[in-house]
Design a protein around this motif. Structure first.
Motif, short mmCIF file in Angstrom:
data_model
loop_
_atom_site.label_atom_id
_atom_site.label_comp_id
_atom_site.label_asym_id
_atom_site.label_seq_id
_atom_site.Cartn_x
_atom_site.Cartn_y
_atom_site.Cartn_z
N GLN A 195 9.68 12.88 35.21
CA GLN A 195 9.15 11.71 34.51
C GLN A 195 8.15 12.12 33.42
O GLN A 195 8.14 11.56 32.33
CB GLN A 195 8.47 10.76 35.51
N LEU A 196 7.33 13.10 33.73
CA LEU A 196 6.39 13.61 32.72
C LEU A 196 7.15 14.19 31.53
O LEU A 196 6.82 13.95 30.37
CB LEU A 196 5.49 14.70 33.33
N ARG A 197 8.20 14.95 31.83
CA ARG A 197 8.99 15.62 30.78
C ARG A 197 9.56 14.60 29.79
O ARG A 197 9.46 14.77 28.59
CB ARG A 197 10.10 16.42 31.46
N LEU A 198 10.12 13.52 30.33
CA LEU A 198 10.70 12.52 29.43
C LEU A 198 9.61 11.81 28.61
O LEU A 198 9.78 11.55 27.43
CB LEU A 198 11.51 11.48 30.21
N ARG A 199 8.47 11.53 29.26
CA ARG A 199 7.40 10.83 28.55
C ARG A 199 6.82 11.67 27.42
O ARG A 199 6.45 11.14 26.37
CB ARG A 199 6.32 10.38 29.55
N ILE A 200 6.71 12.97 27.64
CA ILE A 200 6.18 13.84 26.58
C ILE A 200 7.24 14.04 25.50
O ILE A 200 6.95 14.01 24.31
CB ILE A 200 5.73 15.20 27.18
N PRO B 283 10.53 1.41 24.13
CA PRO B 283 10.65 1.38 22.66
C PRO B 283 9.39 0.79 22.04
O PRO B 283 8.84 -0.18 22.56
CB PRO B 283 11.87 0.49 22.42
N GLY B 284 8.92 1.39 20.97
CA GLY B 284 7.73 0.89 20.30
C GLY B 284 6.43 1.43 20.87
O GLY B 284 5.36 1.06 20.43
N ALA B 285 6.51 2.33 21.87
CA ALA B 285 5.29 2.90 22.46
C ALA B 285 4.49 3.65 21.40
O ALA B 285 5.05 4.20 20.46
CB ALA B 285 5.66 3.84 23.60
N LEU B 286 3.18 3.69 21.60
CA LEU B 286 2.29 4.40 20.67
C LEU B 286 2.36 5.90 20.90
O LEU B 286 2.09 6.70 20.02
CB LEU B 286 0.84 3.95 20.87
N MET B 287 2.63 6.28 22.11
CA MET B 287 2.68 7.69 22.48
C MET B 287 3.69 8.41 21.58
O MET B 287 4.86 8.02 21.50
CB MET B 287 3.10 7.75 23.95
N PRO B 288 3.26 9.45 20.86
CA PRO B 288 4.18 10.15 19.96
C PRO B 288 5.30 10.85 20.73
O PRO B 288 5.13 11.21 21.88
CB PRO B 288 3.28 11.20 19.28
N SER B 289 6.42 11.04 20.07
CA SER B 289 7.54 11.79 20.67
C SER B 289 7.39 13.26 20.26
O SER B 289 7.41 13.57 19.09
CB SER B 289 8.87 11.25 20.16
N TYR B 290 7.25 14.12 21.25
CA TYR B 290 6.96 15.52 20.95
C TYR B 290 8.20 16.41 20.94
O TYR B 290 8.15 17.55 20.52
CB TYR B 290 5.94 16.08 21.95
N TYR B 291 9.28 15.88 21.45
CA TYR B 291 10.47 16.73 21.50
C TYR B 291 11.70 15.92 21.13
O TYR B 291 12.75 16.00 21.73
CB TYR B 291 10.63 17.35 22.89
N ARG B 292 11.52 15.11 20.12
CA ARG B 292 12.64 14.31 19.64
C ARG B 292 12.80 14.66 18.17
O ARG B 292 11.84 14.61 17.42
CB ARG B 292 12.32 12.83 19.77
N ILE B 293 13.96 15.03 17.77
CA ILE B 293 14.09 15.42 16.36
C ILE B 293 14.99 14.48 15.59
O ILE B 293 15.19 14.64 14.41
CB ILE B 293 14.57 16.88 16.20
N HIS B 294 15.51 13.44 16.26
CA HIS B 294 16.29 12.46 15.52
C HIS B 294 15.43 11.22 15.30
O HIS B 294 14.47 10.98 16.03
CB HIS B 294 17.56 12.10 16.29
#
Ligand code: HEC
Length: 152
Positions: free
Chosen positions: A91-96, A104-115
């Motif tokens: 769960q931590l892995r997906l959230r980071i 969708p729309g969360a403020l938390m930045p996506s750290y391992y999404r490149i699309h």
């Protein structure tokens, strides 16, 4: 620009060159990425350094962990002092990696999404903010943030 917008630009503009594959849909189960992103296990010490680092993780800008040696800790995001009691490694892995897949729309930045990244400087398009190994290091660090203090 909003405060969060500025943070997002800071985060993206500060990221170094990383080679990272897209998250494959079949690695996501429910709200977790159950398989580690790398074969090398995450390193707790490096995870803590990344968490505090204002050049790499930036986590500390928005999150707090009690007992951490850091001058200023943000409160935009939830306190992560006991996050290991709430969330599994997967769960931590997906959230980071990509909180947008949780909410969708969360403020938390996506750290391992490149699309679908917006505001990505041209030099960084096609690269994730953190490498797969850095995500694993932070997961290793956070999963141990528990009331019991051990890694049972
Ligand atoms: C721009 C502020 C910001 C930064 C930087 C940030 N986060 Fe977050 N984070 C949030 C917010 C806000 C949430 C709550 C979900 C939401 O609404 O986006 C969150 C949620 C989380 C959660 C889920 C917590 C829970 O209790 O469910 C984890 C884990 C997390 N962040 C880890 C990290 C890590 C690790 C980093 C650094 C690599 C980081 N965050 C950087 C804002 C941030």
């Amino acid at each position: 620009m909003s405060r969060v917008g500025i943070l997002a630009v800071l985060i993206i503009s500060a990221c170094g060159a990383q080679e990272a594959p897209l998250i494959r849909a079949n690695t996501i189960l429910g709200d977790a990425i159950t398989q580690p992103l790398t074969e090398t296990a995450g390193d707790t010490i490096r995870g803590e350094q990344l968490f505090v680092s204002r050049n790499e993780g930036h986590c500390i800008l928005c999150h707090q962990v009690d007992g951490l040696d850091a001058e200023f800790q943000g409160d935009v995001g939830p306190d992560l002092t006991l996050v290991g009691d709430r969330l599994s490694a997967g769960q931590l892995r997906l959230r980071i990696a990509d909180y947008q897949l949780v909410q969708p729309g969360a403020l938390m930045p996506s750290y391992y999404r490149i699309h679908d990244l917006h505001q990505v400087g041209e030099a960084y398009s096609g690269e994730s903010v953190l490498s797969a190994q850095q995500v694993e290091d932070i997961v290793a660090y956070l999963v141990e943030r528990r009331a019991s203090g051990d890694d049972a």
